[in-house]
Design a protein around this motif. Structure first.
Motif, PDB file in Angstrom:
ATOM      1  N   MET A 198       0.841  -1.199   0.000  1.00 10.16           N
ATOM      2  CA  MET A 198       0.000   0.000   0.000  1.00 10.16           C
ATOM      3  C   MET A 198       0.881   1.256   0.000  1.00 10.16           C
ATOM      4  O   MET A 198       1.820   1.329   0.764  1.00 10.16           O
ATOM      5  CB  MET A 198      -0.875  -0.002   1.255  1.00 10.16           C
ATOM      6  N   THR A 199       0.585   2.216  -0.859  1.00 15.66           N
ATOM      7  CA  THR A 199       1.365   3.449  -0.855  1.00 15.66           C
ATOM      8  C   THR A 199       0.791   4.418   0.172  1.00 15.66           C
ATOM      9  O   THR A 199      -0.423   4.446   0.378  1.00 15.66           O
ATOM     10  CB  THR A 199       1.337   4.136  -2.226  1.00 15.66           C
ATOM     11  N   SER A 200       1.679   5.222   0.808  1.00 19.01           N
ATOM     12  CA  SER A 200       1.143   6.182   1.774  1.00 19.01           C
ATOM     13  C   SER A 200       0.679   7.434   1.015  1.00 19.01           C
ATOM     14  O   SER A 200       1.249   7.792  -0.016  1.00 19.01           O
ATOM     15  CB  SER A 200       2.202   6.526   2.815  1.00 19.01           C
ATOM     16  N   LEU A 201      -0.334   8.085   1.556  1.00 19.02           N
ATOM     17  CA  LEU A 201      -0.892   9.258   0.901  1.00 19.02           C
ATOM     18  C   LEU A 201       0.013  10.454   1.102  1.00 19.02           C
ATOM     19  O   LEU A 201       0.540  10.659   2.196  1.00 19.02           O
ATOM     20  CB  LEU A 201      -2.259   9.583   1.514  1.00 19.02           C
ATOM     21  N   ARG A 202       0.173  11.269   0.069  1.00 15.74           N
ATOM     22  CA  ARG A 202       0.830  12.561   0.257  1.00 15.74           C
ATOM     23  C   ARG A 202      -0.222  13.507   0.807  1.00 15.74           C
ATOM     24  O   ARG A 202      -1.385  13.452   0.416  1.00 15.74           O
ATOM     25  CB  ARG A 202       1.365  13.094  -1.070  1.00 15.74           C
ATOM     26  N   THR A 203       0.196  14.383   1.716  1.00 21.76           N
ATOM     27  CA  THR A 203      -0.760  15.276   2.367  1.00 21.76           C
ATOM     28  C   THR A 203      -0.535  16.707   1.922  1.00 21.76           C
ATOM     29  O   THR A 203       0.603  17.165   1.816  1.00 21.76           O
ATOM     30  CB  THR A 203      -0.620  15.182   3.906  1.00 21.76           C
ATOM     31  N   ALA A 261      -6.389  13.886  -7.517  1.00 19.71           N
ATOM     32  CA  ALA A 261      -5.060  13.355  -7.844  1.00 19.71           C
ATOM     33  C   ALA A 261      -4.566  12.380  -6.772  1.00 19.71           C
ATOM     34  O   ALA A 261      -3.418  11.926  -6.829  1.00 19.71           O
ATOM     35  CB  ALA A 261      -4.072  14.512  -8.020  1.00 19.71           C
ATOM     36  N   GLY A 262      -5.406  12.091  -5.776  1.00 23.19           N
ATOM     37  CA  GLY A 262      -5.074  11.045  -4.813  1.00 23.19           C
ATOM     38  C   GLY A 262      -4.452  11.511  -3.512  1.00 23.19           C
ATOM     39  O   GLY A 262      -4.030  10.705  -2.697  1.00 23.19           O
ATOM     40  N   TYR A 263      -4.406  12.806  -3.295  1.00 24.57           N
ATOM     41  CA  TYR A 263      -3.803  13.333  -2.063  1.00 24.57           C
ATOM     42  C   TYR A 263      -4.775  13.250  -0.888  1.00 24.57           C
ATOM     43  O   TYR A 263      -6.008  13.260  -1.078  1.00 24.57           O
ATOM     44  CB  TYR A 263      -3.420  14.812  -2.227  1.00 24.57           C
ATOM     45  N   ARG A 264      -4.214  13.216   0.323  1.00 22.41           N
ATOM     46  CA  ARG A 264      -4.989  13.483   1.533  1.00 22.41           C
ATOM     47  C   ARG A 264      -5.004  14.995   1.655  1.00 22.41           C
ATOM     48  O   ARG A 264      -3.941  15.627   1.683  1.00 22.41           O
ATOM     49  CB  ARG A 264      -4.297  12.834   2.728  1.00 22.41           C
ATOM     50  N   VAL A 265      -6.197  15.585   1.690  1.00 19.94           N
ATOM     51  CA  VAL A 265      -6.302  17.049   1.640  1.00 19.94           C
ATOM     52  C   VAL A 265      -6.847  17.582   2.963  1.00 19.94           C
ATOM     53  O   VAL A 265      -7.939  17.193   3.388  1.00 19.94           O
ATOM     54  CB  VAL A 265      -7.219  17.499   0.483  1.00 19.94           C
ATOM     55  N   LEU A 266      -6.086  18.457   3.594  1.00 19.04           N
ATOM     56  CA  LEU A 266      -6.545  19.136   4.808  1.00 19.04           C
ATOM     57  C   LEU A 266      -6.907  20.560   4.408  1.00 19.04           C
ATOM     58  O   LEU A 266      -6.096  21.259   3.799  1.00 19.04           O
ATOM     59  CB  LEU A 266      -5.436  19.174   5.865  1.00 19.04           C
ATOM     60  N   GLY A 267      -8.129  20.983   4.742  1.00 17.42           N
ATOM     61  CA  GLY A 267      -8.571  22.306   4.303  1.00 17.42           C
ATOM     62  C   GLY A 267      -8.997  23.175   5.472  1.00 17.42           C
ATOM     63  O   GLY A 267      -9.787  22.758   6.320  1.00 17.42           O
ATOM     64  N   LEU A 268      -8.461  24.411   5.501  1.00 19.26           N
ATOM     65  CA  LEU A 268      -8.821  25.342   6.576  1.00 19.26           C
ATOM     66  C   LEU A 268     -10.235  25.884   6.339  1.00 19.26           C
ATOM     67  O   LEU A 268     -10.560  26.305   5.223  1.00 19.26           O
ATOM     68  CB  LEU A 268      -7.814  26.493   6.616  1.00 19.26           C
ATOM     69  N   ALA A 269     -11.067  25.849   7.382  1.00 22.68           N
ATOM     70  CA  ALA A 269     -12.441  26.381   7.303  1.00 22.68           C
ATOM     71  C   ALA A 269     -12.700  27.216   8.542  1.00 22.68           C
ATOM     72  O   ALA A 269     -12.191  26.915   9.623  1.00 22.68           O
ATOM     73  CB  ALA A 269     -13.448  25.245   7.222  1.00 22.68           C
ATOM     74  N   GLY A 325     -12.954  28.743  -0.526  1.00 25.29           N
ATOM     75  CA  GLY A 325     -13.054  29.884  -1.449  1.00 25.29           C
ATOM     76  C   GLY A 325     -13.151  29.458  -2.902  1.00 25.29           C
ATOM     77  O   GLY A 325     -13.114  28.265  -3.230  1.00 25.29           O
ATOM     78  N   HIS A 326     -13.266  30.438  -3.792  1.00 26.28           N
ATOM     79  CA  HIS A 326     -13.421  30.166  -5.229  1.00 26.28           C
ATOM     80  C   HIS A 326     -12.227  29.365  -5.746  1.00 26.28           C
ATOM     81  O   HIS A 326     -12.387  28.305  -6.351  1.00 26.28           O
ATOM     82  CB  HIS A 326     -13.555  31.505  -5.970  1.00 26.28           C
ATOM     83  N   ILE A 327     -11.030  29.845  -5.487  1.00 26.67           N
ATOM     84  CA  ILE A 327      -9.843  29.121  -5.947  1.00 26.67           C
ATOM     85  C   ILE A 327      -9.563  27.914  -5.055  1.00 26.67           C
ATOM     86  O   ILE A 327      -9.420  26.787  -5.532  1.00 26.67           O
ATOM     87  CB  ILE A 327      -8.612  30.056  -5.978  1.00 26.67           C
ATOM     88  N   GLY A 328      -9.499  28.154  -3.731  1.00 34.03           N
ATOM     89  CA  GLY A 328      -9.057  27.107  -2.809  1.00 34.03           C
ATOM     90  C   GLY A 328      -9.918  25.857  -2.848  1.00 34.03           C
ATOM     91  O   GLY A 328      -9.399  24.735  -2.796  1.00 34.03           O
ATOM     92  N   ARG A 329     -11.226  26.000  -2.959  1.00 30.62           N
ATOM     93  CA  ARG A 329     -12.102  24.829  -2.972  1.00 30.62           C
ATOM     94  C   ARG A 329     -11.813  23.964  -4.198  1.00 30.62           C
ATOM     95  O   ARG A 329     -11.756  22.731  -4.118  1.00 30.62           O
ATOM     96  CB  ARG A 329     -13.579  25.242  -2.975  1.00 30.62           C
ATOM     97  N   ASN A 330     -11.601  24.610  -5.310  1.00 28.55           N
ATOM     98  CA  ASN A 330     -11.351  23.853  -6.536  1.00 28.55           C
ATOM     99  C   ASN A 330      -9.942  23.277  -6.563  1.00 28.55           C
ATOM    100  O   ASN A 330      -9.714  22.209  -7.128  1.00 28.55           O
ATOM    101  CB  ASN A 330     -11.671  24.733  -7.749  1.00 28.55           C
ATOM    102  N   VAL A 331      -9.006  23.963  -5.919  1.00 24.26           N
ATOM    103  CA  VAL A 331      -7.654  23.407  -5.769  1.00 24.26           C
ATOM    104  C   VAL A 331      -7.713  22.177  -4.850  1.00 24.26           C
ATOM    105  O   VAL A 331      -7.107  21.138  -5.134  1.00 24.26           O
ATOM    106  CB  VAL A 331      -6.691  24.476  -5.204  1.00 24.26           C
ATOM    107  N   ALA A 332      -8.481  22.282  -3.773  1.00 26.74           N
ATOM    108  CA  ALA A 332      -8.614  21.147  -2.849  1.00 26.74           C
ATOM    109  C   ALA A 332      -9.201  19.937  -3.580  1.00 26.74           C
ATOM    110  O   ALA A 332      -8.712  18.810  -3.445  1.00 26.74           O
ATOM    111  CB  ALA A 332      -9.493  21.553  -1.664  1.00 26.74           C
ATOM    112  N   ARG A 333     -10.238  20.180  -4.379  1.00 26.58           N
ATOM    113  CA  ARG A 333     -10.849  19.078  -5.143  1.00 26.58           C
ATOM    114  C   ARG A 333      -9.843  18.457  -6.114  1.00 26.58           C
ATOM    115  O   ARG A 333      -9.809  17.246  -6.295  1.00 26.58           O
ATOM    116  CB  ARG A 333     -12.027  19.606  -5.967  1.00 26.58           C
ATOM    117  N   ALA A 334      -9.036  19.314  -6.759  1.00 25.28           N
ATOM    118  CA  ALA A 334      -8.080  18.799  -7.750  1.00 25.28           C
ATOM    119  C   ALA A 334      -7.020  17.926  -7.071  1.00 25.28           C
ATOM    120  O   ALA A 334      -6.643  16.873  -7.602  1.00 25.28           O
ATOM    121  CB  ALA A 334      -7.424  19.962  -8.500  1.00 25.28           C
ATOM    122  N   PHE A 335      -6.533  18.348  -5.898  1.00 30.46           N
ATOM    123  CA  PHE A 335      -5.550  17.509  -5.190  1.00 30.46           C
ATOM    124  C   PHE A 335      -6.199  16.189  -4.761  1.00 30.46           C
ATOM    125  O   PHE A 335      -5.582  15.134  -4.837  1.00 30.46           O
ATOM    126  CB  PHE A 335      -4.989  18.250  -3.970  1.00 30.46           C
TER     127      PHE A 335
END
Ligand code: NAP
Length: 297
Positions: free
Chosen positions: A1-6, A27-35, A14-24
């Motif tokens: 099993m490969t470990s996830l990049r975070t 692409a298989g990343y573990r995504v932590l998002g500030l809210a 936000g407009h940019i950040g939400r879509n950047v979070a979705r794109a990561f």
């Protein structure tokens, strides 16, 4: 099993950040998002983004999350108070977290640091000539690009369209617009922009700034006319002279009246990035329908 990049993303709602979070995430990343609040946090969780509750003003709330990430993306902006001072402070806090582990920091700047390009097409080699509104960004960029012991990257997005529309949203309505419409705006669809962040994380060079813009060269008049056609708007309110717009909007009016043409050749060459969307004019009917649907929801 490969470990996830975070990846840790500020502005993940936000407009940019939400879509950047979705794109990561795609692409298989573990995504932590500030809210900033619980409702927005649960919206992120529903999209497989791990919410981190906190604000830019209190880095202690997100320091541990940032310390766990190989990639840090700053895409938050707070228009209340001293926007640029808070932006700088947030970057400094992120830099501290990233430097200890040789992580990557991607800072969201913008094409406004290039100022009015007066009919020329500029790229990242052009001397910066920022408008007043974003002048402190030049030093913030310098801190990121020159940071030792980490991979500091700057993205300068063109004006972002798509989804809620950002600065292009008023073109689909009855609002008068600042300027005379003869100025050019560089644009990029938010999906294409988000793809550039993932590419930067995977193959961006330390100390590099990347302009991210599609190849359109339309004037605001042409763009707005396409939006109005698509929205079924006839005559109506026109343009507000710059001097008048300055009285009501302050320095923001100058940003809207900028005449800019930029080249994303470096991102295309070094990141293999290319805008896949057909451009604002071609997509205006789809964009108009999306804006209408959002207003009715
Ligand atoms: N949009 C464009 O056309 C464009 C073009 C070039 C560059 N940029 C730059 O890109 C960045 C992001 O722009 P955007 O259009 O995505 O902005 P946006 O849609 O207004 O999103 C701002 C984000 O920052 C968050 N935020 C605001 N104040 C905060 C605080 N005090 N603490 C923590 N989070 C906070 C917001 O959270 P809430 O959801 O809670 O409000 C939201 O997630 C900005 O630096 C902007 O200058 C934008």
């Amino acid at each position: 099993m490969t470990s996830l990049r975070t990846v840790f993303i500020t502005g993940a709602t936000g407009h940019i950040g939400r879509n950047v979070a979705r794109a990561f995430r795609r692409a298989g990343y573990r995504v932590l998002g500030l809210a900033r609040d619980a409702a927005k946090a649960s919206g992120l969780a529903a999209e497989e983004i791990v919410p981190v509750l906190g604000t830019l003003q209190q880095p202690a709330a997100w320091r541990a999350a940032a310390a766990s990430a190989e990639v840090l993306v700053h895409a938050a902006v707070d228009y209340a108070g001293d926007t640029m001072a808070l932006d700088r402070a947030a970057v400094q806090a992120l830099l501290q977290g990233a430097a200890t582990r040789g992580a990557t920091l991607i800072y969201t700047s913008g094409v406004w640091v290039h100022g009015d390009t007066a009919g020329r097409v500029v790229d990242e080699t052009a001397p910066l000539a920022p408008i007043e509104l974003v002048a402190p960004r030049v030093e913030t960029e310098r801190l990121v690009l020159g940071a030792p012991a980490l991979r500091g990257i700057v993205i300068r997005p063109a004006i972002v369209y798509g989804r809620q529309g950002g600065l292009t949203a008023p073109w689909f309505g009855e609002h008068p617009v600042a300027g005379d419409g003869r100025n050019h705006w560089p644009l990029v669809h938010v999906d294409d922009l988000a793809d550039a962040y993932v590419r930067c994380a995977e193959r961006g060079s330390a100390g590099s700034a990347y302009i991210v813009a599609d190849r359109s060269r339309a004037t605001v008049g042409e763009l707005r006319a396409a939006a109005r056609r698509a929205a079924g708007i006839g005559g109506g309110p026109g343009w507000i002279a710059l001097a008048e717009a300055r009285r009501t909007m302050g320095p923001f009016a100058d940003a809207l009246a900028l005449d800019q043409q930029v080249s994303a050749a470096r991102a295309e060459r070094e990141l293999g990035w290319r805008a896949r969307h057909a451009g604002f004019v071609a997509e205006a009917p789809i964009l108009a329908a999306a804006i209408r649907a959002r207003a009715e929801a």
